[in-house]
Every structure is written in C-alpha cells, then in structure tokens.
Motif scaffolding. Structure first.
Motif, PDB file in Angstrom:
ATOM      1  N   GLN A   8       0.826  -1.203   0.000  1.00 42.03           N
ATOM      2  CA  GLN A   8       0.000   0.000   0.000  1.00 42.03           C
ATOM      3  C   GLN A   8       0.864   1.259   0.000  1.00 42.03           C
ATOM      4  O   GLN A   8       0.544   2.241  -0.670  1.00 42.03           O
ATOM      5  CB  GLN A   8      -0.940   0.007   1.206  1.00 42.03           C
ATOM      6  N   HIS A  12       0.737   4.072  -2.958  1.00 37.38           N
ATOM      7  CA  HIS A  12       0.491   5.474  -2.602  1.00 37.38           C
ATOM      8  C   HIS A  12       1.635   6.363  -3.086  1.00 37.38           C
ATOM      9  O   HIS A  12       1.404   7.442  -3.638  1.00 37.38           O
ATOM     10  CB  HIS A  12       0.310   5.592  -1.090  1.00 37.38           C
ATOM     11  N   LEU A  13       2.862   5.910  -2.879  1.00 37.61           N
ATOM     12  CA  LEU A  13       4.026   6.682  -3.290  1.00 37.61           C
ATOM     13  C   LEU A  13       4.068   6.878  -4.805  1.00 37.61           C
ATOM     14  O   LEU A  13       4.297   7.988  -5.290  1.00 37.61           O
ATOM     15  CB  LEU A  13       5.301   5.979  -2.824  1.00 37.61           C
ATOM     16  N   GLY A  15       1.551   6.688  -6.886  1.00 36.58           N
ATOM     17  CA  GLY A  15       0.410   7.508  -7.301  1.00 36.58           C
ATOM     18  C   GLY A  15       0.619   8.985  -7.049  1.00 36.58           C
ATOM     19  O   GLY A  15       0.207   9.823  -7.845  1.00 36.58           O
ATOM     20  N   ASN A  16       1.257   9.324  -5.946  1.00 41.46           N
ATOM     21  CA  ASN A  16       1.428  10.736  -5.583  1.00 41.46           C
ATOM     22  C   ASN A  16       2.718  11.349  -6.135  1.00 41.46           C
ATOM     23  O   ASN A  16       2.735  12.519  -6.493  1.00 41.46           O
ATOM     24  CB  ASN A  16       1.412  10.901  -4.066  1.00 41.46           C
ATOM     25  N   SER A  17       3.778  10.587  -6.164  1.00 37.49           N
ATOM     26  CA  SER A  17       5.092  11.158  -6.494  1.00 37.49           C
ATOM     27  C   SER A  17       5.568  10.810  -7.887  1.00 37.49           C
ATOM     28  O   SER A  17       6.491  11.431  -8.387  1.00 37.49           O
ATOM     29  CB  SER A  17       6.126  10.674  -5.483  1.00 37.49           C
ATOM     30  N   GLY A  18       5.051   9.790  -8.440  1.00 35.24           N
ATOM     31  CA  GLY A  18       5.491   9.393  -9.763  1.00 35.24           C
ATOM     32  C   GLY A  18       6.465   8.229  -9.724  1.00 35.24           C
ATOM     33  O   GLY A  18       7.146   7.975  -8.734  1.00 35.24           O
TER      34      GLY A  18
END
Length: 51
Positions: A8, A12-13, A15-18
């Motif tokens: 997870q 998340h990383l 999805g948010n940071s690329g």
C-alpha cells in the motif's frame, strides 16, 4: 511474503510522487546496506593499516 502495508505504501508513493521518484527511493534503500558493508570493510582495512 511482502506485508500489505508495504504494498500500500508503494502504491500510494507511485500515485502521488510518480514512478521515477519511487524507483529512486527503492534503489537508495537497496544500496544503503551495500554502502554500510563497504564502509565496514574500509574501516577494517584502515584499522589493520594503522597497526
């Protein structure tokens, strides 16, 4: 087996940071152990050289 929290976190990383940032962090985590081992070997060699 990889814990679900780790998966997870990676999703998340990414999805948010690329993707490039996630790969960089992954590689840094992998290289950290190798760098620590290299540091220990260098310190041993320096210690032997001083004696």
């Amino acid at each position: 087996m990889i814990p679900i929290e780790t998966i997870q976190m990676w999703v998340h990383l990414i999805g948010n940071s690329g993707f490039p940032i996630a790969i960089t962090i992954y590689l840094f985590m992998r290289f950290e152990k190798k760098i620590e081992n290299l540091e220990a070997i260098i310190l041993k060699l320096l210690d032997k050289r001083e004696n």
